[in-house]
Design a protein around this motif. Sequence first.
Motif, PDB file in Angstrom:
ATOM      1  N   LYS A 128      55.163  43.221  28.863  1.00 28.86           N
ATOM      2  CA  LYS A 128      55.646  44.315  28.013  1.00 28.86           C
ATOM      3  C   LYS A 128      54.756  44.454  26.778  1.00 28.86           C
ATOM      4  O   LYS A 128      54.410  45.563  26.369  1.00 28.86           O
ATOM      5  CB  LYS A 128      57.096  44.055  27.601  1.00 28.86           C
ATOM      6  CG  LYS A 128      57.680  45.139  26.732  1.00 28.86           C
ATOM      7  CD  LYS A 128      59.115  44.832  26.346  1.00 28.86           C
ATOM      8  CE  LYS A 128      59.610  45.905  25.411  1.00 28.86           C
ATOM      9  NZ  LYS A 128      60.454  45.415  24.374  1.00 28.86           N
ATOM     10  N   THR A 129      54.401  43.327  26.190  1.00 32.48           N
ATOM     11  CA  THR A 129      53.559  43.346  24.998  1.00 32.48           C
ATOM     12  C   THR A 129      52.163  43.875  25.315  1.00 32.48           C
ATOM     13  O   THR A 129      51.599  44.645  24.542  1.00 32.48           O
ATOM     14  CB  THR A 129      53.473  41.938  24.381  1.00 32.48           C
ATOM     15  OG1 THR A 129      54.801  41.469  24.116  1.00 32.48           O
ATOM     16  CG2 THR A 129      52.690  41.944  23.092  1.00 32.48           C
ATOM     17  N   GLU A 132      52.167  47.591  25.598  1.00 30.64           N
ATOM     18  CA  GLU A 132      52.291  48.284  24.307  1.00 30.64           C
ATOM     19  C   GLU A 132      50.956  48.417  23.567  1.00 30.64           C
ATOM     20  O   GLU A 132      50.874  49.118  22.572  1.00 30.64           O
ATOM     21  CB  GLU A 132      53.288  47.535  23.407  1.00 30.64           C
ATOM     22  CG  GLU A 132      54.701  47.574  23.909  1.00 30.64           C
ATOM     23  CD  GLU A 132      55.622  46.646  23.129  1.00 30.64           C
ATOM     24  OE1 GLU A 132      55.137  45.846  22.295  1.00 30.64           O
ATOM     25  OE2 GLU A 132      56.843  46.703  23.370  1.00 30.64           O
TER      26      GLU A 132
END
Length: 190
Positions: A128-129, A132
């Motif tokens: 997820k990071t 982003e």
Amino acid sequence: MPGYNSYNDQELIVLFNSGDDAAFKEIYLRYDKPLYLYAYHKLGNKEESRDVIQDVFAWMLTNRKTLNFTGSLAGYLYKSVLNKIYNIYKHKQVLSKYAEGGSFYIDIESQGTDYLIREKDISAMIEKTIAEMPPRMREVYELKSKRYMSAKEISEHTGVAESTVNTQLKRAMKHLKLKLGLLIYITFII
């Protein structure tokens, strides 16, 4: 006589283990806010974060006679908070599995399952990071981490200067460290 805030962590641990409640109060005052911010960064929920911190300190106070600090106090506290957070994730995951299927059983007491759940949670947080990240940074980082390309190879592949590739990689690592927290970042790198 100097106040407890002038004592280092090791001195506070010795006093705390000997039954000094003022030493515990100083430990609490010293670490309550940083631990709360750490938990909130991971959970995104104020109440859950506050509960985690209170549980860690309550457990520490209740078990003071059996605690054996082999490392640093800060390391112990942050690891305790992280373990509580993993337990919350594990609990939520187990509940959602039962809600979805309802007819299967997971042995949540097994060490293998615990490890797999933690690894899955950490992997999801990392992915997820990475998602982003800005597109160019993400591309450079993925070429480095997933295709094991050198900065020079990435430079040739993307048509970007090697110095720019190195800058993007440094920014990507900083981004991961800020978003994931130091403990998970170090675990991820290792």
